[in-house]
Design an enzyme around this catalytic site. Structure first.
Site, mmCIF file in Angstrom:
data_model
loop_
_atom_site.group_PDB
_atom_site.id
_atom_site.type_symbol
_atom_site.label_atom_id
_atom_site.label_comp_id
_atom_site.label_asym_id
_atom_site.label_seq_id
_atom_site.Cartn_x
_atom_site.Cartn_y
_atom_site.Cartn_z
ATOM 1 N N TYR A 30 -64.326 -6.412 -14.610
ATOM 2 C CA TYR A 30 -65.928 -5.685 -14.993
ATOM 3 C C TYR A 30 -67.439 -5.469 -13.829
ATOM 4 C CZ TYR A 30 -64.684 -9.229 -19.266
ATOM 5 O OH TYR A 30 -63.564 -8.898 -20.673
ATOM 6 N N HIS A 105 -68.534 -1.630 -24.869
ATOM 7 C CA HIS A 105 -67.526 -2.791 -23.967
ATOM 8 C C HIS A 105 -67.385 -1.774 -22.825
ATOM 9 C CE1 HIS A 105 -66.722 -4.830 -27.243
ATOM 10 N NE2 HIS A 105 -66.583 -3.453 -28.452
HETATM 11 O O1 CA2 Z 1 -65.440 -5.348 -21.808
HETATM 12 C C1 CA2 Z 1 -66.501 -5.808 -23.017
HETATM 13 O O2 CA2 Z 1 -66.952 -5.523 -22.471
HETATM 14 C C2 CA2 Z 1 -65.894 -7.082 -23.793
HETATM 15 O O3 CA2 Z 1 -66.358 -7.006 -24.294
HETATM 16 C C3 CA2 Z 1 -65.714 -8.394 -22.314
HETATM 17 C C4 CA2 Z 1 -65.757 -9.325 -22.920
HETATM 18 C C5 CA2 Z 1 -64.491 -8.795 -23.916
HETATM 19 O O4 CA2 Z 1 -63.590 -10.451 -24.558
HETATM 20 C C6 CA2 Z 1 -64.075 -8.431 -24.808
HETATM 21 O O5 CA2 Z 1 -62.817 -8.343 -25.436
HETATM 22 C C7 CA2 Z 1 -64.681 -7.188 -24.455
HETATM 23 C C8 CA2 Z 1 -65.745 -10.746 -22.252
HETATM 24 C C9 CA2 Z 1 -66.885 -10.736 -21.427
HETATM 25 C C10 CA2 Z 1 -66.817 -11.955 -20.647
HETATM 26 O O6 CA2 Z 1 -67.695 -11.366 -19.554
HETATM 27 C C11 CA2 Z 1 -67.031 -12.197 -18.369
HETATM 28 C C12 CA2 Z 1 -67.353 -11.436 -17.101
HETATM 29 C C13 CA2 Z 1 -67.551 -11.524 -15.967
HETATM 30 C C14 CA2 Z 1 -66.815 -12.953 -15.265
HETATM 31 C C15 CA2 Z 1 -66.527 -13.488 -16.908
HETATM 32 C C16 CA2 Z 1 -66.481 -12.468 -17.539
#
Ligand code: CA2
Length: 145
Positions: A30, A105
């Site tokens: 991310y 995403h």
């Molecule tokens: O890729 C994306 O933007 C997602 O929407 C992010 C979601 C995930 O469940 C989707 O499948 C794809 C997860 C967000 C979690 O974000 C975090 C950021 C930093 C540290 C931990 C989690």
């Protein structure tokens, strides 16, 4: 300022669960920027856009926000986080509102686990941007402009 409000395009950005942790964990997936840092740059780059930003870890709160902005704003950019893959209710809310929605995403969900390939949002959205990091939000803004 009041005279300006008729010129500004109104765009709402909604982020779902755990996206408040951006920049603090899993940088390999991310990135290492917090959303607040990214959002500050976005607002600077697009002074002709009146942005609102809403993040929640609660499904119903995201639906309430979609309904709040969904009949008066020019565009909605939503990253529903994990709810993308589970929430019929968020998909229904997007279908029920008037404002066009772009799904974003950060990661390429098709290059990850099987369960991430299902989205209850994509069919209700105008389009989906994925896998391009935080840049995806800016690309969505450009679409609305
Ligand atoms: O890729 C994306 O933007 C997602 O929407 C992010 C979601 C995930 O469940 C989707 O499948 C794809 C997860 C967000 C979690 O974000 C975090 C950021 C930093 C540290 C931990 C989690």
């Amino acid at each position: 300022m009041a005279a300006n409000k008729y010129l500004l395009m109104r765009i709402a950005i909604l982020n779902g669960p755990n996206l408040n942790l951006l920049g603090t964990r899993e940088p390999e997936v991310y990135g290492n920027q917090t959303f607040d840092q990214y959002f500050a740059g976005l607002k600077e780059k697009y002074p002709a856009v009146a942005f609102t930003y809403f993040q929640s870890n609660v499904e119903g709160e995201l639906i309430n926000e979609l309904q709040r902005v969904g009949f008066s704003y020019d565009g909605i950019i939503i990253n529903p986080g994990g709810y993308t893959h589970t929430s019929v209710a968020i998909g229904d809310a997007i279908a029920a509102i008037k404002t066009p929605v772009v799904e974003v995403h950060i990661s390429n969900v098709h290059a990850r686990e099987e369960f991430r390939k299902i989205s209850h949002v994509s069919a209700r959205a105008k389009g989906t941007i994925m896998g391009l990091g935080l840049k995806g939000y800016e690309l969505a803004v450009n679409f609305f402009l």
